[in-house]
Scaffold this motif. Structure first.
Motif, PDB file in Angstrom:
ATOM      1  N   PRO A 108       0.821  -1.209   0.000  1.00 58.68           N
ATOM      2  CA  PRO A 108       0.000   0.000   0.000  1.00 58.68           C
ATOM      3  C   PRO A 108       0.857   1.262   0.000  1.00 58.68           C
ATOM      4  O   PRO A 108       1.915   1.310   0.626  1.00 58.68           O
ATOM      5  N   LEU A 109       0.389   2.272  -0.708  1.00 60.71           N
ATOM      6  CA  LEU A 109       1.045   3.569  -0.701  1.00 60.71           C
ATOM      7  C   LEU A 109       0.264   4.538   0.195  1.00 60.71           C
ATOM      8  O   LEU A 109      -0.798   4.194   0.716  1.00 60.71           O
ATOM      9  N   ARG A 110       0.755   5.721   0.362  1.00 61.67           N
ATOM     10  CA  ARG A 110       0.184   6.640   1.343  1.00 61.67           C
ATOM     11  C   ARG A 110      -1.215   7.119   0.987  1.00 61.67           C
ATOM     12  O   ARG A 110      -1.996   7.467   1.877  1.00 61.67           O
ATOM     13  N   ASP A 111      -1.546   7.159  -0.290  1.00 57.15           N
ATOM     14  CA  ASP A 111      -2.865   7.643  -0.690  1.00 57.15           C
ATOM     15  C   ASP A 111      -3.855   6.515  -0.945  1.00 57.15           C
ATOM     16  O   ASP A 111      -4.916   6.738  -1.527  1.00 57.15           O
ATOM     17  N   GLU A 114      -2.717   0.604  -4.240  1.00 55.51           N
ATOM     18  CA  GLU A 114      -2.051  -0.668  -3.971  1.00 55.51           C
ATOM     19  C   GLU A 114      -1.172  -1.038  -5.151  1.00 55.51           C
ATOM     20  O   GLU A 114      -1.628  -1.052  -6.301  1.00 55.51           O
ATOM     21  N   THR A 115       0.081  -1.339  -4.857  1.00 55.54           N
ATOM     22  CA  THR A 115       1.015  -1.724  -5.909  1.00 55.54           C
ATOM     23  C   THR A 115       1.322  -3.213  -5.813  1.00 55.54           C
ATOM     24  O   THR A 115       1.476  -3.756  -4.717  1.00 55.54           O
ATOM     25  N   SER A 173      -0.528  -2.892 -10.632  1.00 56.00           N
ATOM     26  CA  SER A 173      -0.728  -1.836  -9.636  1.00 56.00           C
ATOM     27  C   SER A 173      -1.889  -0.924 -10.026  1.00 56.00           C
ATOM     28  O   SER A 173      -2.126  -0.666 -11.205  1.00 56.00           O
ATOM     29  N   THR A 174      -2.583  -0.411  -9.016  1.00 58.58           N
ATOM     30  CA  THR A 174      -3.672   0.527  -9.255  1.00 58.58           C
ATOM     31  C   THR A 174      -3.120   1.953  -9.356  1.00 58.58           C
ATOM     32  O   THR A 174      -1.920   2.177  -9.199  1.00 58.58           O
ATOM     33  N   GLY A 175      -4.008   2.908  -9.598  1.00 55.22           N
ATOM     34  CA  GLY A 175      -3.588   4.297  -9.715  1.00 55.22           C
ATOM     35  C   GLY A 175      -3.300   4.677 -11.157  1.00 55.22           C
ATOM     36  O   GLY A 175      -3.484   3.888 -12.086  1.00 55.22           O
TER      37      GLY A 175
END
Length: 366
Positions: A108-111, A114-115, A173-175
């Motif tokens: 998980p990243l800060r925002d 999910e990678t 990865s999402t985003g």
């Protein structure tokens, strides 16, 4: 049957190209007593074998085995190849048994993005993955984490954990993907997450080639204490200098921008795109690139020629041409990945640089 025959033909052509472009010239240059040329030829020959093995391990060609799992055979061949490589290069030989397939993770990243990542680890004496705390090598890539598998094997069999991560918006990865916009923050967040894992001993290094090297530089910006070593390979810290030259030269490196966009957005989205890249991306030729080079205005070529698989213009492609000076707001956070003048010098980790005389990052590295 048609799919199998077609795949065999395509893969055979690829191996012939590897031989003709890499191995044969080296053999021709070798002279009696020229041990260096001979060793280099051997290394490239092994590279060709590894290409064959990796191709054999995936895709329709598995049908040749009539349902039998070829993984054990492939792992054995890969192990022999890596051991021979270590002897030729005079590097530390493998110390641990491994599996060529890693374990899937979601980081998980800060925002909340999910990678996807793959964890490669040595095996214990019982044949299971060894999750004891070890140093972790991180590789962050927009080119698919599966392409990092050979690195995972080499580090794991020497006692490291290696984590290969798809960057934001790429593959698993999402985003949304925007080149280098988020790599500093995402890299720092990933390192902080890795440090908390029970199989990490608190020491993390990051490395990679080209864009992966740019992401390695960017991960230094927040000076996360767990980042103990950085090894950018063929990379730079200033993206504007790479795209437009140094000392306000002003001319955009159009070929670089076109070829990279064509590879990442179009070819990598096609089933046999990487095979096609041998004849187009790496040679800088092909119908799409040729038409793009000859077209004006430049900002139209992304949807017309380079990336016909997209319907909307590439935002970062358009913005780069609209902001050529490097002083515009667009370049904030992207122009310079890490600025050593703003860092605490006592907390800068050791950095090992790799460069090539004919690489377009050479000037920036020097």
């Amino acid at each position: 049957a048609f799919v199998v025959i077609g795949t065999v033909v395509l893969q055979t052509v690829q191996l012939v190209i590897v031989y003709m472009t890499l191995v044969r010239p080296l053999k021709a240059e070798a002279r009696p007593g020229s041990s260096f040329a001979f060793r280099t030829a051997c290394i490239y020959a092994m590279r060709a074998c590894q290409v064959a093995i990796s191709l054999l391990c995936s895709g329709p060609l598995k049908l040749v085995f009539l349902g039998k799992d070829p993984l054990c055979i492939i792992e054995m061949l890969e192990g022999v190849s890596r051991n021979l490589e270590a002897k030729i290069l005079h590097v530390r030989p493998p110390q641990y048994r491994i599996r060529s397939q890693g374990r899937h993770l979601f980081i998980p990243l800060r925002d909340g993005v999910e990678t996807a990542a793959t964890l490669y680890s040595p095996l214990s004496s019982k044949g299971a993955f060894d999750d004891s705390p070890r140093p972790v090598v991180l590789v962050r890539t927009p080119y698919s984490r599966d392409s990092v598998a050979p690195w995972g094997a080499r580090f794991a069999e020497r006692g490291y954990h290696l984590v290969a991560q798809d960057t934001r918006g790429r593959f698993g990865s999402t985003g949304d993907f925007f080149p280098m916009l988020n790599e500093a923050e995402d890299g720092a967040a990933t390192i902080e997450w890795l440090e908390q894992q029970p199989w990490c001993n608190g020491s993390i290094g990051i490395t990679g080639v080209s864009y992966l090297g740019l992401a390695s530089w960017a991960a230094m910006r927040e000076q996360v204490p767990a980042l103990k070593a950085v090894a950018p390979i063929l990379a730079a810290t200033d993206l504007h200098h790479v795209m437009f030259g140094r000392n306000e030269q002003g001319a955009a490196h159009v070929e670089l921008m076109f070829r990279w966009s064509y590879l990442v957005i179009h070819l990598m989205a096609k089933p046999f795109g990487m095979l096609e890249s041998i004849f187009t991306f790496f040679r800088g030729t092909g119908t799409a690139l040729t038409q793009a080079y000859m077209h004006a205005p430049l900002y139209e070529v992304d949807t017309k020629f380079l990336c016909p698989n997209i319907t909307e213009p590439l935002e970062w492609f358009q913005d780069a041409f609209e902001h050529p000076l490097g002083t515009e707001d667009f370049w904030h956070g992207k122009k310079k990945f890490v600025d050593f003048a703003t860092l605490d010098r006592d907390k800068i980790p050791p950095v090992l640089l790799f460069a090539g005389w004919y690489d377009f990052f050479c000037t920036e590295t020097l």
